[in-house]
Design a protein around this motif. Structure first.
Motif, mmCIF file in Angstrom:
data_model
loop_
_atom_site.group_PDB
_atom_site.id
_atom_site.type_symbol
_atom_site.label_atom_id
_atom_site.label_comp_id
_atom_site.label_asym_id
_atom_site.label_seq_id
_atom_site.Cartn_x
_atom_site.Cartn_y
_atom_site.Cartn_z
ATOM 1 N N GLU A 76 0.825 -1.206 0.000
ATOM 2 C CA GLU A 76 0.000 0.000 0.000
ATOM 3 C C GLU A 76 0.866 1.265 0.000
ATOM 4 N N LEU A 77 2.056 1.189 0.572
ATOM 5 C CA LEU A 77 2.952 2.345 0.615
ATOM 6 C C LEU A 77 3.337 2.833 -0.781
ATOM 7 N N LEU A 78 3.312 1.954 -1.754
ATOM 8 C CA LEU A 78 3.678 2.331 -3.114
ATOM 9 C C LEU A 78 2.591 3.146 -3.808
ATOM 10 N N THR A 79 1.388 3.183 -3.240
ATOM 11 C CA THR A 79 0.301 3.960 -3.839
ATOM 12 C C THR A 79 0.348 5.427 -3.416
ATOM 13 N N TYR A 80 1.163 5.771 -2.407
ATOM 14 C CA TYR A 80 1.264 7.152 -1.934
ATOM 15 C C TYR A 80 2.038 8.004 -2.927
ATOM 16 N N GLN A 81 1.753 9.292 -2.907
ATOM 17 C CA GLN A 81 2.504 10.240 -3.725
ATOM 18 C C GLN A 81 3.929 10.353 -3.182
ATOM 19 N N PRO A 82 4.899 10.635 -4.042
ATOM 20 C CA PRO A 82 6.274 10.810 -3.559
ATOM 21 C C PRO A 82 6.378 11.975 -2.582
ATOM 22 N N TYR A 83 7.264 11.841 -1.607
ATOM 23 C CA TYR A 83 7.441 12.879 -0.596
ATOM 24 C C TYR A 83 8.422 13.954 -1.037
ATOM 25 N N GLY A 84 9.325 13.656 -1.930
ATOM 26 C CA GLY A 84 10.337 14.625 -2.351
ATOM 27 C C GLY A 84 11.611 14.453 -1.547
#
Length: 133
Positions: free
Chosen positions: A70-78
């Motif tokens: 599920e962590l891979l579905t988050y937007q990148p943090y930068g």
């Protein structure tokens, strides 16, 4: 690597949320009790002990959490992203903190009546410490 990085990032946020909740609750209970002439129910040694145990156990619990897909579905943090404490985290910190402070202050101010111990005795403050820890 991305999944592990995001897992570490989320675990740091969870750890900060936990630590802020515990420390703000302890501060408020000691401050309100001291200002009300009730004395300090938590001694400095007890606060250090709770902090040591809470830091160790929280770090172990959060440090060993496995990453999920599920962590891979988050937007990148930068790359320059700071650890944000967003409004959701503040609500959780305040909600849990208010609950902890309410329970502990109930034990401090009325605990001797419904727990059957002498007010401001060693047993009374031990119950406060045990409820906090």
């Amino acid at each position: 690597a991305v999944k592990w990085g995001r897992c570490v990032y989320d675990n740091i946020r969870k750890f900060l949320q936990f630590q802020l909740t515990v420390n703000v609750s302890a501060l408020l209970v000691v401050l309100i009790s001291a200002l009300s002439q009730k004395g300090t129910p938590l001694t400095p040694v007890q606060l250090l002990w709770v902090n040591l145990i809470m830091d160790t156990m929280a770090a172990l619990a959060l440090g060993t959490e496995k990453p999920t897909d599920e962590l891979l579905t988050y937007q990148p943090y930068g790359t320059n992203a700071k650890i944000p404490i967003d409004s959701t985290m503040w609500l959780k910190i305040l909600g849990q903190g208010v609950w902890q402070v309410a329970v502990l202050l109930t034990i401090v101010f009325a605990g001797s009546e419904f727990l059957g111990v002498e007010d401001e005795s060693r047993e009374h403050y031990t119950l406060v410490f045990n409820a906090f820890g």
